[in-house]
Design an enzyme around this catalytic site. Structure first.
Site, PDB file in Angstrom:
ATOM      1  N   ASP A 255       8.467 -72.688 -10.925  1.00 45.90           N
ATOM      2  CA  ASP A 255       7.735 -72.463  -9.603  1.00 45.90           C
ATOM      3  C   ASP A 255       8.956 -72.150  -8.817  1.00 45.90           C
ATOM      4  O   ASP A 255      10.000 -72.626  -8.958  1.00 45.90           O
ATOM      5  CB  ASP A 255       6.837 -73.545  -9.094  1.00 45.90           C
ATOM      6  CG  ASP A 255       6.025 -73.218  -8.193  1.00 45.90           C
ATOM      7  OD1 ASP A 255       6.133 -72.118  -7.519  1.00 45.90           O
ATOM      8  OD2 ASP A 255       4.898 -73.830  -8.017  1.00 45.90           O
TER       9      ASP A 255
HETATM   10  C1  BGC Z   1       3.923 -71.212  -5.432  1.00 44.47           C
HETATM   11  C2  BGC Z   1       3.626 -70.458  -6.610  1.00 44.47           C
HETATM   12  C3  BGC Z   1       3.864 -69.143  -6.444  1.00 44.47           C
HETATM   13  C4  BGC Z   1       5.446 -68.916  -6.029  1.00 44.47           C
HETATM   14  C5  BGC Z   1       5.823 -67.636  -5.539  1.00 44.47           C
HETATM   15  C6  BGC Z   1       5.347 -71.092  -4.953  1.00 44.47           C
HETATM   16  O1  BGC Z   1       5.474 -71.789  -3.808  1.00 44.47           O
HETATM   17  O2  BGC Z   1       3.746 -72.748  -5.727  1.00 44.47           O
HETATM   18  O3  BGC Z   1       2.214 -70.671  -6.824  1.00 44.47           O
HETATM   19  O4  BGC Z   1       3.636 -68.151  -7.242  1.00 44.47           O
HETATM   20  O5  BGC Z   1       5.530 -69.774  -4.797  1.00 44.47           O
HETATM   21  O6  BGC Z   1       5.551 -67.212  -4.346  1.00 44.47           O
END
Ligand code: BGC
Length: 724
Positions: A255
């Site tokens: 993540d």
């Molecule tokens: C989120 C993800 C997301 C990623 C990219 C993160 O903060 O938890 O779900 O895909 O950002 O935007």
């Protein structure tokens, strides 16, 4: 032809024939033998917010990721979250995954996956950052709207066709957030304490199905911790379970900012690091991306002999496999973007997911209306904007107000706002098309709505939550179970003057308190429905579409009625002198309806509930061997669909088992008077529990009961049977 060109041409040919052909592995070996150490290390971490490098000299393309999961996100700047201001990146927004799940129709999940997969392919994305299948554990979770509800069987059944649909277009699905990321508050420091039985029965099944049945090509680690180790480099979850027990051969993507340690990331299964430090620039000597945990520190470690290269080769092999499955596979065409077929798909999914919760006296569908009063900010606010990473820049979003005006051109449609959220409607430089500023006081807005109800044949309130902070929004949880912005006062006031013609459409991805539910004859769960939101709601309110959605999570009367009510369960207890906050999942497997059923607590609206404008009569369930059959008849005057649900109870067990658990469902479309027999095979999977000591699924001999019904609290027929 030079050797590398030959290899590349062969690779494309093989990829075109079969993306899983064993020959690809041989070609990956060849490519690996040509890559330098520096090139390999470059491949395992980001080069921008959403991309990681390829190997230009060998023609290996970059990897481009995009959110996900409800539409293809707008292009952002190289190092910033703010949008790049392209003018060709406004997407189709699909309903949020809670709505998809509420359709209880795997065909809708396939359609969703294919449609969004085509949009991602057109936008030249390698990976779509979705779907999200974290279990809905309690109603304050800020991202519940992005997930598929509280039941592992339902989520597992719906995620498989979504993943297959996306990947059938040559784009990798990235199933997120693996795992145990069930609330937002303190999401980087929460350490989940959960027993193994609960982990395997509740929190893993949807991920497992996505990997072993859906064949997901990538998966995203979660931000939080389990067993004191971050989930983006968690040895047990990624190495033992995902890559060990499930044999996952795809890529584990972090993540954004979820990696915290080079050594753990190297050894515990992290393959591709993204998002470390928020602006991607501040930390590096020359380039912050070089300072990522899997960048220079990794390279230095290898050069100094501290790390070997075996793990690096495995990561690069996985990334190359991803390339052969996506960018290098030419059979998939180029996708398509914002086309009538995608609008149609978004509307069909929305139509099937809207849930009719209450309809006393058959108030709905709307008939013979000369004047309709529409009330509520959610009748016109853009709800595709906001909420965090799932926020979208859409080509269009039809509001309920516009759609009702178009659907009932003869009627006088009057609008009163009734309440105001007060916040601007914008994210990452994308703002709603209209100003939602309001100067009246809350009392005045209520008074104006009440006055406008005079003479209205219907008063339809579009309320609920929205995508503002502390509503349905990433990064933060809700602060209360009740509705915000004085909506309870608004509904109570309207119920006094229009209690016989009042409809409340709840727009949310979460359960909310409705202390006035008895005074409102018709209640609809309207979700976040994307581009076609208003049209789909008008379809159902007008009766053009007969509602057939069912709740994928319970609406308790009060938050305290639910399984999570102690501080140690949520938001957890901070360890002395440490950042870590321990959350104890002490409710165990009693999540959602498993809790309410087992404890005998009556919810406001139960899991699996959803009404129709027609009625369905069930015959007696008949069990022959392990095949259970039941007939269902449409006994009303209009065509409609019923979701026949199968629940299993284990009457005698050596462990505490939930009162009953969903183990099958089938959506059947029936004309008036038509009947159909629905059958389920009751497999051992439907009977077993996870024996943590033996580390295996066990079916215990003894009595079981199979129940079929229209909702978890509306069982129409039950049959006992014995297992020897
Ligand atoms: C989120 C993800 C997301 C990623 C990219 C993160 O903060 O938890 O779900 O895909 O950002 O935007």
């Amino acid at each position: 032809m030079k050797k590398q060109h030959l290899i590349f041409a062969m690779a494309v040919l093989v990829a075109a024939c079969s993306p899983k052909a064993p020959d690809i592995e041989k070609q990956i070996d060849d490519i690996l033998s040509q890559l330098t150490l520096e090139e390999k290390v470059a491949m395992v971490h980001a080069q921008s917010k959403f991309s990681s490098p390829g190997v230009p000299r060998l023609g290996i393309p970059e990897i481009w990721c995009t959110d996900g999961p409800h539409g293809v996100r707008a292009e952002v700047l190289w190092d910033k979250w703010s949008q790049a201001r392209w003018t060709n990146d406004s997407c189709t927004a699909y309903p949020a995954l809670t709505c998809l799940s509420a359709s209880f129709n795997p065909e809708m999940a396939r359609l969703y996956g294919e449609s969004i997969g085509e949009e991602a392919r057109y936008r030249k994305k390698t990976v779509l950052l979705g779907p999200g299948v974290n279990i809905y554990r309690h109603p304050l979770g800020g991202r519940n709207f992005e997930y598929m509800g509280e039941d592992p069987y339902l989520s597992a059944t719906m995620v498989v066709p979504y993943v297959q649909g996306v990947q059938s277009k040559g784009v990798a699905a990235c199933v997120k957030h693996f795992c145990l990321n069930n609330d937002e508050i303190n999401r980087h420091t929460v350490n989940v304490n959960v027993d193994d039985r609960t982990l395997y029965e509740i929190y893993l099944p949807a991920f497992k199905a996505a990997v072993t049945e859906g064949g997901a090509w990538s998966i995203m680690g979660a931000y939080n911790l389990y067993q004191d180790q971050h989930l983006c480099h968690n040895e047990r979850i990624l190495m033992d379970i995902l890559k060990g027990e499930w044999g996952f051969d795809g890529v584990v993507i972090s993540d954004w900012g979820g990696v915290h340690d080079t050594d753990e990331a190297v050894h515990n299964g992290m393959d591709l690091e993204y998002g470390t430090w928020t602006d991607g620039l501040t930390m590096g000597a020359t380039n912050a991306y070089d300072s990522y945990f899997l960048a220079k520190p990794y390279l230095d470690g290898i050069k100094s002999g501290k790390c070997g290269t075996e793990e690096l080769d495995d990561k690069v092999r996985r990334l190359l496999r991803l390339q052969f499955r996506t960018n290098l596979a030419e059979t998939y065409g180029h996708g398509r973007f914002v086309c009538p077929e995608h609008s149609e798909a978004a509307r069909r999914i929305a139509d099937e997911g809207i849930v009719l919760l209450k309809n006393d006296g058959g108030l709905l569908p709307v008939k013979d209306a000369e004047k309709i009063l529409v009330v509520g900010e959610n009748a016109f606010k853009m709800l595709t904007v906001g909420g965090g990473s799932s926020s979208l820049k859409v080509k269009y979003e039809v509001s309920p107000l516009e759609a009702l005006k178009a659907r009932f051109p003869e009627a006088e449609i009057v609008f009163e706002r009734g309440y105001s959220s007060g916040a601007a409607n914008a994210q990452d430089g994308i703002s709603a098309k209209f100003d939602i500023a309001e100067s009246r006081s809350a009392e005045q807005m209520v008074a104006d709505a009440v006055a406008a109800a005079d003479g209205a044949d219907y008063v339809i309130v579009f309320g609920g939550l929205n995508k503002n902070n502390f509503q349905d929004c990433e990064g933060v949880d809700r602060r209360q179970y009740g509705l915000p912005y004085g909506q309870d006062e608004l509904v109570e006031a309207l119920a006094k003057v229009a209690g016989d013609r009042l409809v409340f459409v709840n727009i949310s991805g979460n359960a909310v308190a409705m202390p006035w539910a008895d005074k409102v004859p018709a209640i609809v769960q309207g979700w976040y429905l994307g581009s076609e939101a208003g049209n789909a709601l008008a379809d159902v309110l007008s009766g053009d579409v007969n509602p057939s959605g069912k709740l994928p999570f319970t609406f308790p009367v009060a938050m305290e009625d639910g399984p999570v009510f102690m501080e140690e369960q949520y938001p957890g207890i901070q360890r002395e002198g440490e950042k870590i906050i321990d959350e104890y999942y002490s409710e165990g497997v009693l999540v959602g309806y498993r809790w309410y059923d087992t404890k005998g607590v009556k919810p406001m609206f139960a899991f699996g509930r959803g009404l129709s404008y027609t009625s369905f009569e069930y015959g007696e369930a008949v069990l022959k061997g392990r095949k259970l059959s039941v007939s269902v008849k449409n006994t009303g005057k209009v065509a409609g669909a019923e979701v026949v649900q199968l629940y299993i109870s284990d009457s005698e067990a050596s462990v505490e088992r939930p009162s009953k658990e969903l183990k099958g469902f089938r959506k059947v479309f029936l004309q008036p008077g038509e009947s159909r027999t629905v059958s389920f095979d009751i497999t051992d999977d439907a009977l077993s529990f996870f024996d943590a000591d033996a580390h295996k699924w066990v079916v215990e001999p003894g009595e079981f009961v199979a129940h079929v019904g229209s909702a978890s609290d509306d069982i129409r027929s039950s049959v006992k049977f014995n297992v020897k």
